[in-house]
Enzyme design. Structure first.
Site, PDB file in Angstrom:
ATOM      1  N   LYS A  25       6.050  53.891  72.291  1.00 22.48           N
ATOM      2  CA  LYS A  25       5.923  54.660  73.540  1.00 22.48           C
ATOM      3  C   LYS A  25       7.038  55.688  73.629  1.00 22.48           C
ATOM      4  CE  LYS A  25       9.592  52.948  75.946  1.00 22.48           C
ATOM      5  NZ  LYS A  25      10.826  53.674  76.082  1.00 22.48           N
ATOM      6  N   VAL A 110      13.740  50.885  64.766  1.00 22.46           N
ATOM      7  CA  VAL A 110      14.275  49.750  65.536  1.00 22.46           C
ATOM      8  C   VAL A 110      15.470  50.207  66.393  1.00 22.46           C
ATOM      9  CG1 VAL A 110      15.345  47.454  65.278  1.00 22.46           C
ATOM     10  CG2 VAL A 110      13.493  48.160  63.737  1.00 22.46           C
ATOM     11  N   LEU A 114      11.952  53.412  71.630  1.00 25.62           N
ATOM     12  CA  LEU A 114      10.507  53.612  71.464  1.00 25.62           C
ATOM     13  C   LEU A 114       9.717  52.333  71.767  1.00 25.62           C
ATOM     14  CD1 LEU A 114      10.627  55.713  68.157  1.00 25.62           C
ATOM     15  CD2 LEU A 114      10.196  56.567  70.466  1.00 25.62           C
ATOM     16  N   ASP A 151       9.921  46.109  79.093  1.00 23.93           N
ATOM     17  CA  ASP A 151       8.893  47.073  78.663  1.00 23.93           C
ATOM     18  C   ASP A 151       7.597  46.396  78.206  1.00 23.93           C
ATOM     19  OD1 ASP A 151      10.290  49.383  79.163  1.00 23.93           O
ATOM     20  OD2 ASP A 151      11.074  49.591  77.116  1.00 23.93           O
TER      21      ASP A 151
HETATM   22  O1  C5P Z   1      14.434  43.491  79.763  1.00 25.61           O
HETATM   23  P1  C5P Z   1      15.189  43.854  78.518  1.00 25.61           P
HETATM   24  O2  C5P Z   1      15.748  42.655  77.812  1.00 25.61           O
HETATM   25  O3  C5P Z   1      14.397  44.744  77.607  1.00 25.61           O
HETATM   26  O4  C5P Z   1      16.404  44.736  78.982  1.00 25.61           O
HETATM   27  C1  C5P Z   1      17.572  44.901  78.215  1.00 25.61           C
HETATM   28  C2  C5P Z   1      18.742  45.106  79.144  1.00 25.61           C
HETATM   29  O5  C5P Z   1      18.610  46.377  79.798  1.00 25.61           O
HETATM   30  C3  C5P Z   1      18.825  44.091  80.270  1.00 25.61           C
HETATM   31  O6  C5P Z   1      19.624  43.001  79.899  1.00 25.61           O
HETATM   32  C4  C5P Z   1      19.466  44.879  81.387  1.00 25.61           C
HETATM   33  O7  C5P Z   1      20.861  44.875  81.209  1.00 25.61           O
HETATM   34  C5  C5P Z   1      19.015  46.295  81.153  1.00 25.61           C
HETATM   35  N1  C5P Z   1      17.891  46.689  82.038  1.00 25.61           N
HETATM   36  C6  C5P Z   1      18.160  47.016  83.357  1.00 25.61           C
HETATM   37  N2  C5P Z   1      17.126  47.397  84.171  1.00 25.61           N
HETATM   38  C7  C5P Z   1      15.860  47.461  83.702  1.00 25.61           C
HETATM   39  C8  C5P Z   1      15.583  47.153  82.353  1.00 25.61           C
HETATM   40  C9  C5P Z   1      16.622  46.772  81.544  1.00 25.61           C
HETATM   41  O8  C5P Z   1      19.299  46.961  83.806  1.00 25.61           O
HETATM   42  N3  C5P Z   1      14.894  47.846  84.516  1.00 25.61           N
END
Ligand code: C5P
Length: 301
Positions: A25, A110, A114, A151
């Site tokens: 994406k 990676v 994306l 995501d």
């Molecule tokens: O949800 P995910 O593990 O992909 O997110 C990685 C990090 O990005 C989270 O630990 C968080 O610190 C940050 N994040 C955030 N707000 C979001 C998505 C991600 O603060 N909406």
């Protein structure tokens, strides 16, 4: 193959293999609206899928085991991989007593912005839902996916969507395109968590993502270009100035727009005309190792 199209190989009623496509994406727009009580950030995003994809192949195993394998030697094949977590979550929820071998054929860069890992995770939820004939709806899979990564819910819908909350609220939009997209990934990887940690909410720019949403609905390309933007550039570009250099170079070679995707470091350019896209691609090819020219993915199934 379109976004969610998959291939199943059956012998009698027995499914012996399933292949799922997991597209990358880009964020046409990303605004960080605020910080939430749970530590995550409240976002408003317009996301769209591009025709650069990983492929996941699922083969049933008689024993209760999750085996991951990939064409990339450095990709984790244990619980650190979101695909593993997806399989484990579904096995637990549905009481599955057999196992699965999953081969990830990786093409999406990676740690690149994306959503490659999230798209693989979504493909695993889709593929295993079919392999184990669980009958979960896309909404149920998206709710499960949200437990694994922000995501993942979007990746279960794919195509073009307006995404809010921490990523869990996905509203489908009309397809974006036809359009050519050049993706340029500089050498370093970027951790999303570290970018959000460094973010200063008082000073970041706020791109007009609601205008962007309206422009996508109206299929007004000029208005889309005018409203594109990404709040997270304010953190990642000062850290990695090459991102700005790539953007500038893309515009010099004739791109209609150039923007960082997600938390970076991948930069994408949009070009309506293929000849322009080819020029931008050629102009960036010697500049960075990872350069892709792909169409926007427009199919909705
Ligand atoms: O949800 P995910 O593990 O992909 O997110 C990685 C990090 O990005 C989270 O630990 C968080 O610190 C940050 N994040 C955030 N707000 C979001 C998505 C991600 O603060 N909406």
């Amino acid at each position: 193959m379109g976004y969610n199209q998959a291939v199943s190989l059956k012998i009698g009623v027995q499914i012996v293999e399933i292949i799922e496509k997991a597209p990358a994406k880009i964020n046409l727009g990303l605004d960080v609206v605020g910080k939430r009580a749970d530590g995550y950030h409240e976002l408003e995003m317009v996301m769209t899928s591009v025709d650069l994809a990983d492929h996941l192949t699922f083969t049933p195993l008689p024993q209760p085991q999750i085996q991951l394998e990939s064409n990339l030697a450095f990709l984790p094949t244990d619980r650190k991989n979101h695909v593993y977590q997806a399989a484990e979550l579904l096995m637990k929820k549905a009481g599955i007593t057999t196992g699965v071998h999953i081969y990830i054929d990786k093409h999406i860069p990676v740690a690149a912005g994306l959503a490659g890992g999230s798209s693989d995770c979504a493909a695993a939820l889709r593929g295993l839902n079919r392999l184990w004939q669980l009958g979960y709806s896309n909404e149920e899979l998206a709710a499960l996916g949200a437990e694994i990564g922000s995501d993942v819910p979007y990746c279960l819908y794919g195509n073009t969507a307006f995404v809010t909350g921490r990523g869990e609220t996905v509203t489908p939009l009309p397809a974006f395109g036809p359009c050519w997209i050049i993706l340029v990934k500089p050498r370093m990887g970027v951790s999303t968590g570290s970018v959000f940690k460094e973010l200063n909410l008082a000073t970041i720019p706020h791109p007009p993502v609601r205008d962007l949403e309206r422009a996508v609905i109206a299929q007004d390309y000029a208005a889309i270009l005018a409203a594109m933007g990404n709040s997270l550039e304010a953190v990642t570009i000062p850290r990695h100035p090459i991102i700005q250099k790539i953007k500038d170079r893309m515009m010099r070679y004739g791109a209609d727009a150039a923007l960082m995707s997600g938390s970076g470091p991948t930069v994408f350019a949009l070009c309506k005309q293929h000849s322009r896209a080819q020029r931008v691609y050629n102009g960036l090819k010697g500049f960075c190792d990872e350069v892709h020219l792909v169409p926007a993915l427009m199919t909705r199934d």
